[in-house]
Design a protein around this motif. Structure first.
Motif, short mmCIF file in Angstrom:
data_model
loop_
_atom_site.label_atom_id
_atom_site.label_comp_id
_atom_site.label_asym_id
_atom_site.label_seq_id
_atom_site.Cartn_x
_atom_site.Cartn_y
_atom_site.Cartn_z
N ARG A 90 52.16 45.44 48.17
CA ARG A 90 51.29 44.30 48.43
C ARG A 90 49.86 44.78 48.18
N PHE A 91 49.04 43.89 47.61
CA PHE A 91 47.70 44.32 47.23
C PHE A 91 46.79 43.13 47.03
N ARG A 92 45.50 43.42 46.94
CA ARG A 92 44.51 42.40 46.62
C ARG A 92 44.18 42.53 45.13
N VAL A 93 43.98 41.38 44.50
CA VAL A 93 43.53 41.33 43.11
C VAL A 93 42.16 40.68 43.10
N MET A 94 41.23 41.29 42.40
CA MET A 94 39.91 40.71 42.21
C MET A 94 39.70 40.54 40.71
N ASN A 95 39.75 39.30 40.26
CA ASN A 95 39.51 38.98 38.85
C ASN A 95 38.07 38.49 38.69
N THR A 96 37.36 39.09 37.77
CA THR A 96 36.01 38.64 37.46
C THR A 96 36.07 37.86 36.16
N LEU A 97 35.67 36.60 36.23
CA LEU A 97 35.70 35.73 35.06
C LEU A 97 34.53 36.06 34.13
N PRO A 98 34.57 35.62 32.87
CA PRO A 98 33.50 35.94 31.94
C PRO A 98 32.10 35.53 32.43
N GLY A 99 31.99 34.48 33.21
CA GLY A 99 30.70 34.03 33.74
C GLY A 99 30.25 34.77 34.99
N GLY A 100 31.08 35.70 35.48
CA GLY A 100 30.73 36.49 36.65
C GLY A 100 31.38 36.04 37.94
N GLU A 101 31.97 34.85 37.97
CA GLU A 101 32.65 34.37 39.18
C GLU A 101 33.83 35.28 39.50
N GLN A 102 34.02 35.55 40.78
CA GLN A 102 35.14 36.39 41.21
C GLN A 102 36.19 35.54 41.90
N VAL A 103 37.44 35.82 41.55
CA VAL A 103 38.59 35.14 42.13
C VAL A 103 39.46 36.20 42.80
N PHE A 104 39.78 35.98 44.08
CA PHE A 104 40.59 36.93 44.84
C PHE A 104 41.98 36.37 45.08
N LYS A 105 42.98 37.25 45.01
CA LYS A 105 44.36 36.87 45.25
C LYS A 105 45.03 37.93 46.11
N SER A 106 46.08 37.53 46.78
CA SER A 106 46.96 38.46 47.48
C SER A 106 48.31 38.37 46.79
N ASN A 107 48.76 39.49 46.21
CA ASN A 107 50.00 39.51 45.45
C ASN A 107 50.96 40.56 46.00
N CYS A 108 52.23 40.39 45.64
CA CYS A 108 53.25 41.40 45.91
C CYS A 108 54.02 41.65 44.62
#
Length: 128
Positions: A83-101
Motif C-alpha cells: 500500500r502506498f501514496r502516489v503523487m502525480n504532478t500534471l504538466p501545469g504543476g497541479e498535484q494529484v494524490f492517490k492511495s493505491n495497493c
C-alpha cells in the motif's frame, strides 16, 4: 527470496517508475509479466505492453512519485502486497494524490504478475 528482498524489489520497481527508467523497471519484471489494473478492467501481457503503458503515463505527467509504503510479504508463497501514496504532478504543476495497493507475485527473482488497485481516475491506460 526473503521477505526483505521482496520489499527491496518492490521499492526498486517504484524508484525506477519514478525515475522514468524503463530498463530498470523491466529488470524487475518477467518477460511475460501480466500487469492488471483491477479497478479499471485493464490487462497488459508482457514487457512491450507494459512499456507502452509507462511511456503514456510519463508523457501525461511532469512527474510521478510513490512513497509511504506499507508492505506485507510472504516469501514462502512468493507474494507481496504494498500500500502506498502516489503523487502525480500534471504538466501545469497541479498535484494529484492517490492511495493505491499493488499485489505482486515473484518468480525467479522478478515479478510475474502485478495487480493494481487504484483510487480515482486510471492513469495506467492501455493502448488507445
Amino acid at each position: 527470496m526473503t521477505d526483505a528482498q521482496m520489499i527491496t524489489l518492490v521499492e526498486r520497481y517504484f524508484a525506477a517508475v519514478d525515475a522514468q527508467d524503463i530498463q530498470s523497471v523491466l529488470a524487475t519484471l518477467s518477460p511475460d509479466c501480466r500487469f492488471s489494473v483491477e479497478t479499471h478492467g485493464v490487462v497488459l501481457e508482457g514487457q512491450e505492453q507494459i512499456t507502452g503503458m509507462l511511456n503514456r503515463l510519463w508523457a501525461a505527467h511532469a512527474s510521478v512519485r510513490h512513497d509511504r509504503f506499507i508492505h506485507v510479504a510472504d516469501a514462502r508463497q512468493g507474494r507481496i502486497a504494498s500500500r502506498f501514496r502516489v503523487m502525480n504532478t500534471l504538466p501545469g504543476g497541479e498535484q494529484v494524490f492517490k492511495s493505491n495497493c499493488n499485489f505482486f507475485t515473484v518468480r525467479n527473482g522478478v515479478f510475474d504478475t502485478v495487480s493494481v488497485y487504484m483510487a480515482g481516475a486510471n492513469t495506467l491506460n492501455p493502448a488507445p
